[in-house]
Design a protein around this motif. Structure first.
Motif, PDB file in Angstrom:
ATOM      1  N   ASP A 110       0.737  -1.378  -0.064  1.00 27.38           N
ATOM      2  CA  ASP A 110       0.025  -0.107   0.106  1.00 27.38           C
ATOM      3  C   ASP A 110       0.728   1.247   0.157  1.00 27.38           C
ATOM      4  O   ASP A 110       0.630   2.455  -0.607  1.00 27.38           O
ATOM      5  CB  ASP A 110      -1.026   0.124   1.346  1.00 27.38           C
ATOM      6  CG  ASP A 110      -1.925  -1.177   1.251  1.00 27.38           C
ATOM      7  OD1 ASP A 110      -2.020  -1.795   0.004  1.00 27.38           O
ATOM      8  OD2 ASP A 110      -2.553  -1.587   2.210  1.00 27.38           O
TER       9      ASP A 110
ATOM     10  N   LEU B 149       1.235   4.845  -2.881  1.00 32.39           N
ATOM     11  CA  LEU B 149       0.803   6.139  -2.040  1.00 32.39           C
ATOM     12  C   LEU B 149       1.424   7.185  -3.002  1.00 32.39           C
ATOM     13  O   LEU B 149       2.345   7.154  -3.657  1.00 32.39           O
ATOM     14  CB  LEU B 149       1.556   6.293  -0.720  1.00 32.39           C
ATOM     15  CG  LEU B 149       1.064   5.630   0.745  1.00 32.39           C
ATOM     16  CD1 LEU B 149       1.883   5.676   1.672  1.00 32.39           C
ATOM     17  CD2 LEU B 149      -0.333   6.197   0.833  1.00 32.39           C
TER      18      LEU B 149
ATOM     19  N   ASP C 266       2.396   9.766   5.583  1.00 36.57           N
ATOM     20  CA  ASP C 266       1.554   9.933   4.651  1.00 36.57           C
ATOM     21  C   ASP C 266       0.175  10.287   5.446  1.00 36.57           C
ATOM     22  O   ASP C 266      -0.177   9.804   6.789  1.00 36.57           O
ATOM     23  CB  ASP C 266       1.060   8.770   3.665  1.00 36.57           C
ATOM     24  CG  ASP C 266       0.766   7.734   4.668  1.00 36.57           C
ATOM     25  OD1 ASP C 266      -0.359   7.452   4.936  1.00 36.57           O
ATOM     26  OD2 ASP C 266       1.478   6.842   5.306  1.00 36.57           O
TER      27      ASP C 266
ATOM     28  N   THR D 231      -2.718   9.402   5.371  1.00 37.32           N
ATOM     29  CA  THR D 231      -3.686   8.467   5.311  1.00 37.32           C
ATOM     30  C   THR D 231      -3.485   7.290   6.400  1.00 37.32           C
ATOM     31  O   THR D 231      -4.123   6.371   6.915  1.00 37.32           O
ATOM     32  CB  THR D 231      -4.078   7.591   4.081  1.00 37.32           C
ATOM     33  OG1 THR D 231      -2.637   7.295   3.601  1.00 37.32           O
ATOM     34  CG2 THR D 231      -5.021   8.284   3.084  1.00 37.32           C
TER      35      THR D 231
END
Ligand code: AVI
Length: 322
Positions: free
Chosen positions: A44, A48, A208, A210
């Motif tokens: 993941d 990004l 990040d 998120t």
């Protein structure tokens, strides 16, 4: 801190966790980020927008495929050995070119995870069935030892993803030296190094919004909870990133929000944290040509070529034996 010392550890993980959490300042190794969940979180991260490394290296390989593949090719063909192959997305660019141009080579992906190798082999069978794939399960070290006997023709060793950046310079030199010892004068090493750049760009890549990087960092605590019967409250720690533009070292920490006690039953260990106390978990070293030349020379290697992206964010270097 109250420790009922248990000198017999069942694994390196147990021993490293014990040592790291009884040290001052506390530390845990980023190599323990990676289990099934950690592997997925890292996938993941690579998707990004802030984590520029993967795209930069992909672009370098896409823009310079022919030049790189031509540098790899040998008169009697060659063996392409990739340390830490992962999903092979970037490598497939080279494999496709080599295969389309009928260049004689074998692809030997090396990974500690048999599962990762199986998945890679499966996808290659579908996408590039004509490529000869010989997966090698094991640590880099075991495999390099084994492959130093693999001298019937040219070897090209591939290490992508700036994986070397997770090592301190002294350990990076040991790693490079191990590779150097497995090489003949004909062989080459092709390795990716993330470069020094605007410090804000680096901090953003490891911070990040998120929270994927935070979850990745905390996965080491989750592993301690799951595998060593620990009781870390993950919400009472947060991810913190620093970058020193002078040394090029990005560091990840986990910070305790409060004074607290954590118990790790399997280690018979109780760990006390002060409020704001840190656990250092990862370094992600950034480089420039001077540092790369210095690392190479310490390992009796020399840089013979390099390829960069349009922003000079990332570089892939070709090394040969000195
Ligand atoms: C695997 N390694 C090169 C990554 C890096 O950039 O240091 C791991 C990572 N840590 C946080 N984000 C990605």
């Amino acid at each position: 801190m109250e420790n009922n010392i248990n000198t017999r550890f069942a694994s390196a993980f147990e021993e490293d966790v014990y040592t790291g959490l009884t040290s001052y300042p506390k530390h845990l190794s980023s190599k323990y980020f990676y289990d099934k969940k950690g592997d997925k979180l890292f996938q993941d991260i690579m998707n990004l927008p802030e984590y520029y490394l993967t795209n930069c290296e992909y672009n370098i390989l896409a823009e310079n495929t022919k030049e790189i593949a031509d540098a790899f090719s040998g008169a009697n063909g060659f063996d392409l050995i990739e340390l830490g192959a992962g999903d092979g997305k970037k490598t497939k660019l080279l494999l496709r070119y080599l295969s389309d141009n009928n260049i004689d080579f074998n692809y030997l992906p090396v990974d500690i995870s048999q599962n990762a190798l199986d998945e890679l082999q499966e996808s290659l069978k579908k996408e590039l069935p004509e490529v000869s794939v010989k997966p090698q399960q094991g640590t880099y070290f075991d495999t390099l030892e084994r492959l130093s006997d693999y001298n019937s023709r040219k070897k090209v060793i591939l290490v992508l993803g700036s994986n070397i950046g997770n090592l301190l310079h002294k350990d990076a030199i040991v790693f490079l030296k191990q590779i150097q010892e497995a090489m003949t004068p004909d062989d080459m090493l092709f390795m990716g190094f993330d470069q020094k750049k605007n410090p804000q760009t680096i901090l953003d890549a490891y911070n990040d919004p998120t929270g994927v990087t935070e979850a990745f960092n905390k996965n080491v605590l989750e592993r301690i909870n799951n595998e060593l019967d620990g009781d870390f409250d993950l919400d009472s720690f947060f991810h913190w990133e620093t970058y020193n533009p002078e040394t090029g070292t990005a560091k990840s920490f986990l910070i305790s929000r409060e004074k607290q006690t954590v118990t790790i039953k399997k280690l018979e260990l109780t760990v006390n944290f002060e409020a704001w106390e840190s656990i250092h978990t990862e370094i992600s070293q950034k480089y420039d040509d001077m540092i790369v030349d210095w690392l190479a020379s310490q390992a009796d290697l020399k840089v013979t070529d390099s390829f960069t992206d349009e922003k000079d964010y990332y570089k892939n270097y070709i090394f040969r034996k000195k």
